[in-house]
Design a protein around this motif. Structure first.
Motif, PDB file in Angstrom:
ATOM      1  N   UNK A   1     -60.479 -40.109  45.295  1.00 29.22           N
ATOM      2  CA  UNK A   1     -59.980 -40.663  43.872  1.00 29.22           C
ATOM      3  C   UNK A   1     -61.299 -42.008  43.326  1.00 29.22           C
ATOM      4  N   UNK A   2     -61.544 -42.567  44.197  1.00 29.70           N
ATOM      5  CA  UNK A   2     -61.837 -44.004  43.764  1.00 29.70           C
ATOM      6  C   UNK A   2     -63.082 -44.215  44.102  1.00 29.70           C
ATOM      7  N   UNK A   3     -63.768 -42.642  44.371  1.00 29.90           N
ATOM      8  CA  UNK A   3     -65.048 -43.026  44.617  1.00 29.90           C
ATOM      9  C   UNK A   3     -65.728 -44.300  44.031  1.00 29.90           C
ATOM     10  N   UNK A   4     -67.038 -44.059  43.732  1.00 29.49           N
ATOM     11  CA  UNK A   4     -67.661 -45.370  42.215  1.00 29.49           C
ATOM     12  C   UNK A   4     -68.372 -44.816  41.399  1.00 29.49           C
ATOM     13  N   UNK A   5     -68.760 -43.092  41.782  1.00 32.48           N
ATOM     14  CA  UNK A   5     -69.048 -42.170  41.080  1.00 32.48           C
ATOM     15  C   UNK A   5     -68.050 -42.175  40.182  1.00 32.48           C
ATOM     16  N   UNK A   6     -66.700 -41.920  40.662  1.00 30.89           N
ATOM     17  CA  UNK A   6     -65.025 -41.515  39.378  1.00 30.89           C
ATOM     18  C   UNK A   6     -65.136 -42.805  39.122  1.00 30.89           C
ATOM     19  N   UNK A   7     -64.710 -44.614  39.048  1.00 31.74           N
ATOM     20  CA  UNK A   7     -64.853 -45.766  39.036  1.00 31.74           C
ATOM     21  C   UNK A   7     -65.482 -45.004  37.317  1.00 31.74           C
ATOM     22  N   UNK A   8     -66.665 -44.963  37.909  1.00 25.22           N
ATOM     23  CA  UNK A   8     -67.912 -44.762  36.510  1.00 25.22           C
ATOM     24  C   UNK A   8     -67.317 -43.764  35.608  1.00 25.22           C
ATOM     25  N   UNK A   9     -67.178 -43.063  35.413  1.00 25.16           N
ATOM     26  CA  UNK A   9     -66.679 -42.210  35.263  1.00 25.16           C
ATOM     27  C   UNK A   9     -65.398 -42.811  34.475  1.00 25.16           C
ATOM     28  N   UNK A  10     -64.748 -43.186  35.291  1.00 19.35           N
ATOM     29  CA  UNK A  10     -63.470 -43.988  34.361  1.00 19.35           C
ATOM     30  C   UNK A  10     -64.124 -44.719  33.413  1.00 19.35           C
ATOM     31  N   UNK A  11     -64.805 -45.186  33.417  1.00 21.49           N
ATOM     32  CA  UNK A  11     -65.110 -46.629  32.687  1.00 21.49           C
ATOM     33  C   UNK A  11     -66.309 -46.074  31.178  1.00 21.49           C
ATOM     34  N   UNK A  12     -66.793 -45.335  31.713  1.00 22.22           N
ATOM     35  CA  UNK A  12     -67.702 -44.593  30.833  1.00 22.22           C
ATOM     36  C   UNK A  12     -67.017 -43.741  29.265  1.00 22.22           C
ATOM     37  N   UNK A  13     -64.981 -42.794  30.193  1.00 19.23           N
ATOM     38  CA  UNK A  13     -64.444 -42.420  29.183  1.00 19.23           C
ATOM     39  C   UNK A  13     -63.437 -43.133  28.634  1.00 19.23           C
ATOM     40  N   UNK A  14     -63.761 -45.135  29.025  1.00 24.12           N
ATOM     41  CA  UNK A  14     -62.909 -46.199  28.547  1.00 24.12           C
ATOM     42  C   UNK A  14     -63.564 -47.011  27.571  1.00 24.12           C
ATOM     43  N   UNK A  15     -64.683 -46.478  27.973  1.00 28.12           N
ATOM     44  CA  UNK A  15     -66.093 -47.032  26.664  1.00 28.12           C
ATOM     45  C   UNK A  15     -66.100 -46.693  25.553  1.00 28.12           C
ATOM     46  N   UNK A  16     -65.502 -45.001  25.376  1.00 28.80           N
ATOM     47  CA  UNK A  16     -66.000 -44.334  24.323  1.00 28.80           C
ATOM     48  C   UNK A  16     -64.442 -43.417  23.923  1.00 28.80           C
ATOM     49  N   UNK A  17     -63.538 -43.953  24.108  1.00 34.16           N
ATOM     50  CA  UNK A  17     -62.394 -43.437  24.002  1.00 34.16           C
ATOM     51  C   UNK A  17     -62.173 -44.152  22.053  1.00 34.16           C
ATOM     52  N   UNK A  18     -61.801 -45.415  21.482  1.00 33.11           N
ATOM     53  CA  UNK A  18     -62.131 -45.429  20.263  1.00 33.11           C
ATOM     54  C   UNK A  18     -62.865 -45.008  19.516  1.00 33.11           C
ATOM     55  N   UNK A  19     -64.426 -44.355  20.155  1.00 38.08           N
ATOM     56  CA  UNK A  19     -65.285 -44.322  19.429  1.00 38.08           C
ATOM     57  C   UNK A  19     -64.549 -42.829  18.463  1.00 38.08           C
ATOM     58  N   UNK A  20     -64.628 -42.071  20.013  1.00 35.39           N
ATOM     59  CA  UNK A  20     -63.693 -40.989  19.848  1.00 35.39           C
ATOM     60  C   UNK A  20     -62.197 -39.890  19.165  1.00 35.39           C
ATOM     61  N   UNK A  21     -61.633 -41.323  19.537  1.00 35.31           N
ATOM     62  CA  UNK A  21     -60.841 -41.309  18.482  1.00 35.31           C
ATOM     63  C   UNK A  21     -60.967 -41.494  17.065  1.00 35.31           C
ATOM     64  N   UNK A  22     -62.407 -42.351  16.717  1.00 37.36           N
ATOM     65  CA  UNK A  22     -62.255 -42.503  14.914  1.00 37.36           C
ATOM     66  C   UNK A  22     -62.861 -42.061  14.755  1.00 37.36           C
ATOM     67  N   UNK A  23     -64.190 -40.149  15.557  1.00 37.64           N
ATOM     68  CA  UNK A  23     -64.691 -39.557  15.142  1.00 37.64           C
ATOM     69  C   UNK A  23     -64.420 -38.284  14.467  1.00 37.64           C
ATOM     70  N   UNK A  24     -65.116 -37.497  13.981  1.00 37.48           N
ATOM     71  CA  UNK A  24     -65.167 -36.219  13.571  1.00 37.48           C
ATOM     72  C   UNK A  24     -65.192 -35.322  14.403  1.00 37.48           C
ATOM     73  N   UNK A  25     -64.538 -34.167  14.237  1.00 38.42           N
ATOM     74  CA  UNK A  25     -63.753 -33.612  15.031  1.00 38.42           C
ATOM     75  C   UNK A  25     -65.350 -32.776  15.901  1.00 38.42           C
ATOM     76  N   UNK A  26     -66.358 -31.958  15.376  1.00 39.12           N
ATOM     77  CA  UNK A  26     -67.538 -31.987  15.334  1.00 39.12           C
ATOM     78  C   UNK A  26     -67.970 -32.575  16.677  1.00 39.12           C
TER      79      UNK A  26
END
Length: 140
Positions: A1-26
């Protein structure tokens, strides 16, 4: 769970959270799928854990990966990865009445992953996509 790929995935998700929360459903599905596509373009996989054998097994497929990514984007818990994000989307100037194409989200997620690896496209045609450019291309 602490591989570089998983860490990068979590960082990528984090970079998109505010954007995701403020956009339309589609657009939310497009953001999730953009992340999944970008991870796969970097040879990442989404593996399912087999509890009975205590191993990771076959890839889950795009739909389950998108669903799990959407779950991660909705999770409002802030993790330590978020404090060191190289890229953050400023959504204050976005025109949410216009829908962005799927390619925009995929390109954005690829650029974020590239930034984690020190790849810089600021002086090339592969620079970070802009919302204005996506809207211009969509109206053609």
């Amino acid at each position: 769970n602490n591989t570089t790929g998983n860490a990068n995935y979590r960082r990528l998700v984090s970079a998109n959270k505010d954007f995701y929360a403020s956009c339309q459903e589609n657009d939310k599905k497009k953001i999730s799928m953009g992340i999944v596509t970008a991870v796969r373009m970097f040879h990442g996989r989404f593996l399912a854990y087999d509890d009975s054998n205590m191993i990771f097994r076959a890839d889950t497929g795009d739909e389950k990966a998108r669903y799990k990514t959407s779950q991660a984007l909705r999770d409002r818990k802030r993790k330590k990865e978020e404090s060191s994000l190289p890229v953050r989307i400023d959504t204050s100037h976005f025109d949410w009445t216009k829908e962005l194409p799927q390619e925009w989200y995929t390109t954005y997620s690829c650029r974020v992953l590239e930034s984690f690896h020190g790849i810089n496209h600021s002086n090339s045609s592969m620079a970070m996509p802009t919302v204005d450019a996506a809207h211009q291309n969509e109206s053609k």
